[in-house]
Scaffold this motif. Structure first.
Motif, mmCIF file in Angstrom:
data_model
loop_
_atom_site.group_PDB
_atom_site.id
_atom_site.type_symbol
_atom_site.label_atom_id
_atom_site.label_comp_id
_atom_site.label_asym_id
_atom_site.label_seq_id
_atom_site.Cartn_x
_atom_site.Cartn_y
_atom_site.Cartn_z
ATOM 1 N N SER A 72 0.905 -1.074 0.103
ATOM 2 C CA SER A 72 -0.303 -0.054 0.114
ATOM 3 C C SER A 72 0.770 1.245 0.058
ATOM 4 N N VAL A 73 2.093 1.118 0.704
ATOM 5 C CA VAL A 73 2.967 2.378 0.723
ATOM 6 C C VAL A 73 3.602 2.596 -0.525
ATOM 7 N N ASP A 74 4.052 1.627 -1.202
ATOM 8 C CA ASP A 74 4.639 1.526 -2.490
ATOM 9 C C ASP A 74 3.691 1.885 -3.500
ATOM 10 N N LEU A 75 2.445 1.509 -3.506
ATOM 11 C CA LEU A 75 1.324 2.037 -4.633
ATOM 12 C C LEU A 75 1.076 3.723 -4.383
ATOM 13 N N VAL A 76 1.218 4.189 -2.960
ATOM 14 C CA VAL A 76 1.077 5.643 -2.985
ATOM 15 C C VAL A 76 2.245 6.114 -3.666
ATOM 16 N N ARG A 77 3.316 5.841 -3.333
ATOM 17 C CA ARG A 77 4.563 6.375 -4.149
ATOM 18 C C ARG A 77 4.518 6.225 -5.661
ATOM 19 N N ASP A 78 3.993 5.115 -5.949
ATOM 20 C CA ASP A 78 4.004 4.774 -7.528
ATOM 21 C C ASP A 78 2.984 5.538 -8.170
ATOM 22 N N LEU A 79 1.906 5.849 -7.650
ATOM 23 C CA LEU A 79 1.010 6.720 -8.107
ATOM 24 C C LEU A 79 1.251 8.330 -8.082
ATOM 25 N N ILE A 80 2.139 8.600 -7.011
ATOM 26 C CA ILE A 80 2.651 10.149 -7.037
ATOM 27 C C ILE A 80 3.725 10.337 -8.211
ATOM 28 N N ASP A 81 4.485 9.020 -8.454
ATOM 29 C CA ASP A 81 5.575 9.354 -9.565
ATOM 30 C C ASP A 81 4.741 9.173 -10.690
ATOM 31 N N LYS A 82 4.022 8.421 -11.211
ATOM 32 C CA LYS A 82 3.058 7.993 -12.390
ATOM 33 C C LYS A 82 2.544 9.417 -12.804
ATOM 34 N N HIS A 83 1.900 9.948 -12.005
ATOM 35 C CA HIS A 83 0.973 11.046 -12.026
ATOM 36 C C HIS A 83 1.650 12.467 -11.739
ATOM 37 N N ASP A 84 2.766 12.351 -11.461
ATOM 38 C CA ASP A 84 3.489 13.678 -11.133
ATOM 39 C C ASP A 84 2.939 14.621 -10.207
ATOM 40 N N ILE A 85 2.247 13.975 -8.843
ATOM 41 C CA ILE A 85 1.318 14.618 -7.971
ATOM 42 C C ILE A 85 2.424 15.443 -7.118
ATOM 43 N N LYS A 86 2.078 16.639 -7.093
ATOM 44 C CA LYS A 86 3.056 17.513 -6.092
ATOM 45 C C LYS A 86 2.394 17.801 -4.562
ATOM 46 N N CYS A 87 3.010 16.700 -3.774
ATOM 47 C CA CYS A 87 2.285 16.754 -2.520
ATOM 48 C C CYS A 87 3.475 16.623 -1.395
ATOM 49 N N ASP A 88 4.344 17.429 -1.436
ATOM 50 C CA ASP A 88 5.480 17.372 -0.284
ATOM 51 C C ASP A 88 5.680 15.860 0.257
ATOM 52 N N LEU A 89 5.948 14.926 -0.802
ATOM 53 C CA LEU A 89 6.224 13.655 -0.163
ATOM 54 C C LEU A 89 7.735 13.644 0.335
ATOM 55 N N LYS A 90 7.520 12.979 1.677
ATOM 56 C CA LYS A 90 8.972 13.102 2.357
ATOM 57 C C LYS A 90 9.088 11.541 3.087
ATOM 58 N N LYS A 91 10.174 11.209 3.642
ATOM 59 C CA LYS A 91 10.336 9.916 4.122
ATOM 60 C C LYS A 91 10.525 9.776 5.554
ATOM 61 N N GLY A 92 10.050 8.705 6.110
ATOM 62 C CA GLY A 92 10.086 8.216 7.437
ATOM 63 C C GLY A 92 9.137 8.638 8.367
ATOM 64 N N VAL A 93 8.623 7.815 9.369
ATOM 65 C CA VAL A 93 7.826 7.899 10.250
ATOM 66 C C VAL A 93 8.324 7.211 11.493
ATOM 67 N N LEU A 94 8.072 7.870 12.519
ATOM 68 C CA LEU A 94 8.925 7.408 13.973
ATOM 69 C C LEU A 94 7.610 7.243 14.970
ATOM 70 N N HIS A 95 7.428 6.071 15.631
ATOM 71 C CA HIS A 95 6.380 5.709 16.502
ATOM 72 C C HIS A 95 7.170 5.813 17.785
ATOM 73 N N VAL A 96 6.786 6.793 18.811
ATOM 74 C CA VAL A 96 7.497 7.273 20.059
ATOM 75 C C VAL A 96 6.677 6.729 21.190
ATOM 76 N N ALA A 97 7.529 6.380 22.178
ATOM 77 C CA ALA A 97 6.944 6.175 23.417
ATOM 78 C C ALA A 97 7.144 7.179 24.431
ATOM 79 N N VAL A 98 5.915 7.479 24.999
ATOM 80 C CA VAL A 98 5.930 8.686 25.787
ATOM 81 C C VAL A 98 6.071 8.389 27.511
ATOM 82 N N LYS A 99 6.337 6.993 27.626
ATOM 83 C CA LYS A 99 6.690 6.639 28.830
ATOM 84 C C LYS A 99 7.558 5.436 28.623
ATOM 85 N N PRO A 100 8.328 4.912 29.606
ATOM 86 C CA PRO A 100 9.301 3.874 29.448
ATOM 87 C C PRO A 100 8.487 2.487 29.105
#
Length: 427
Positions: free
Chosen positions: A105-133
């Motif tokens: 699904s993530v690859d599909l989003v990237r492929d559609l953006i590339d194929k159709h030249d969609i300008k949408c501020d695409l950036k890389k990386g997601v961080l899920h963080v713990a707010v407690k130990p």
């Protein structure tokens, strides 16, 4: 200036050129009628048109008007249900396929953006963080499972020192770093899909709210001023389904989530609070999530409610969550505050189903909507064309109805959410 017909937000004010689509008037015939022009409906319409089907796409408001044009823009692999739990419900083969489809699904989003030249501020990386130990050990186990059992290496554990260096705050204790995930401007992504769909031959109708429909033979979808006669109907309404289809309304719960956008921040401050320009979501049940926009604004999502109304002061409502983690931003101007309605399911997995031979539904993405809704639309298109195997795998995941259906789901959910909100604060 905000685009006419949309709720005011940073996304609407920074939207790319917006095509205006007509209101449906009179009778239209198509192979497929898609109801809802969010990610699911846009993806379905585009993929169907590319397969040679004639498609009419009906939207009650404007393209991307709902959650698709208002969300946090995170595009991440995985599901809300653990893979081990999924194995217990549908077996290893289907669970493995569902995991792979989350990657696809993530690859599909990237492929559609590339194929159709969609300008949408695409950036890389997601961080899920713990707010407690506490959640850190579970994160480590989950990452090891993905690496060793599922063979997925584009995720790693970031320890306390690394996370605090990345985010400039001592409030975080560790995290899951999804290195091949992404984030984007969701409304511009939706508008790009619409432009691609129109170019492929899709008839798009805005301000064309569906009043009722009949499936089966001689299927027909009705609006105030017209109707579509079609061979197939696809329901892609998600949190805005309302009373249109009572058989599935109880499978989802619409909830409201809220976001603010600050004024543009200087580069030094941006790098201090988000060194690597990733999208962030925390471990609370009612999560905080944030990212930097293409013009260096901090977009911060926090807080929910479960009524039909938004808070009177959304900026102030969300700002307190931001300042809890970044009190040094107390003097930063808040330029925007907005909300949107998404749909969750009891098990937090998407609900896919074939209600009749020619009636399909995909909804209830529960916070994973950018990637999985895009995939959901494609899988509905595949199912219409006779390749339903992957769609049916999602449909095998049992989706409980909310206790009490649409009548009693709200008080039950509120009670549960309040309990978990208290746990966020005190445990």
């Amino acid at each position: 200036m905000s685009v006419k017909g949309y709720e005011s937000s940073y996304y609407t004010d920074s939207a790319n050129h917006k095509n205006d689509y007509p209101t449906l008037r009179g009778e239209v015939s198509a192979d497929v009628c898609v109801i809802g022009a969010g990610f699911t409906g846009l993806s379905a319409a585009l993929h169907l048109a590319e397969k040679g089907y004639s498609v009419a796409l009906l939207e009650a408001e404007r393209v991307g008007w709902g959650a698709s044009g208002r969300n946090g823009g995170q595009v991440c692999q995985g599901h809300n249900m653990s893979h081990e739990d999924m194995v217990g419900k549908v077996g290893r083969e289907v669970a493995d396929a569902l995991w792979q489809m989350s990657i696809d699904s993530v690859d599909l989003v990237r492929d559609l953006i590339d194929k159709h030249d969609i300008k949408c501020d695409l950036k890389k990386g997601v961080l899920h963080v713990a707010v407690k130990p506490g959640p850190c050990d579970e994160m480590k186990k989950d990452i090891a499972y993905k690496q060793n059992v599922l063979g997925y290496d584009a995720i790693r554990y970031a320890d306390k020192d690394e996370v605090q260096a990345m985010l400039g705050s001592e409030r975080y204790f560790g995290g899951e770093y999804w290195t091949n995930a992404a984030h984007l401007h969701p409304l511009n992504y939706a508008l790009g899909l619409a432009a691609a769909a129109e170019k492929a031959g899709v008839q798009i109708f805005e301000n064309s709210r569906v009043s009722d429909y009949r499936a089966g033979r001689d299927a027909q979808v009705n609006t105030e001023h017209g109707c579509v006669k079609a061979k197939y109907i696809l329901l892609a309404c998600n949190g805005y389904l309302g009373k249109l289809e009572p058989r599935i309304a109880g499978k989802i719960m619409p909830i409201n989530n809220f976001i603010l956008a600050t004024e543009p921040l200087d580069e030094a401050l941006c790098r201090r609070i988000n060194r690597d320009d990733v999208a962030v979501a925390d471990s609370r049940f009612v999560i905080n999530y944030f990212k930097l926009s293409g013009d260096n604004r901090l977009l911060w999502g926090g807080g929910e409610n479960y009524t039909s109304k938004f808070p009177n002061d959304i900026r102030g409502f969300v700002r307190k969550y931001m300042l809890e983690f970044y009190p040094e931003l107390k003097d930063v101007r808040i330029d925007y505050g907005w909300g949107g309605t998404l749909a969750i399911t009891l098990n937090r997995m998407p609900y896919f189903n074939r209600l009749d031979d020619n009636l399909f539904v995909a909804q209830g993405y529960s916070g994973h909507g950018v990637a999985l809704a895009t995939l959901g639309g494609k899988l509905m298109a595949d199912a219409v064309s006779g390749s339903a195997e992957k769609f049916d795998m999602f449909a095998k995941v049992p989706t409980p109805t909310f206790p009490g259906g649409t009548l009693l789901r709200w008080p039950g959910l509120v009670a549960g959410m309040l309990y978990y909100s208290m746990r966020d604060r005190f445990f």
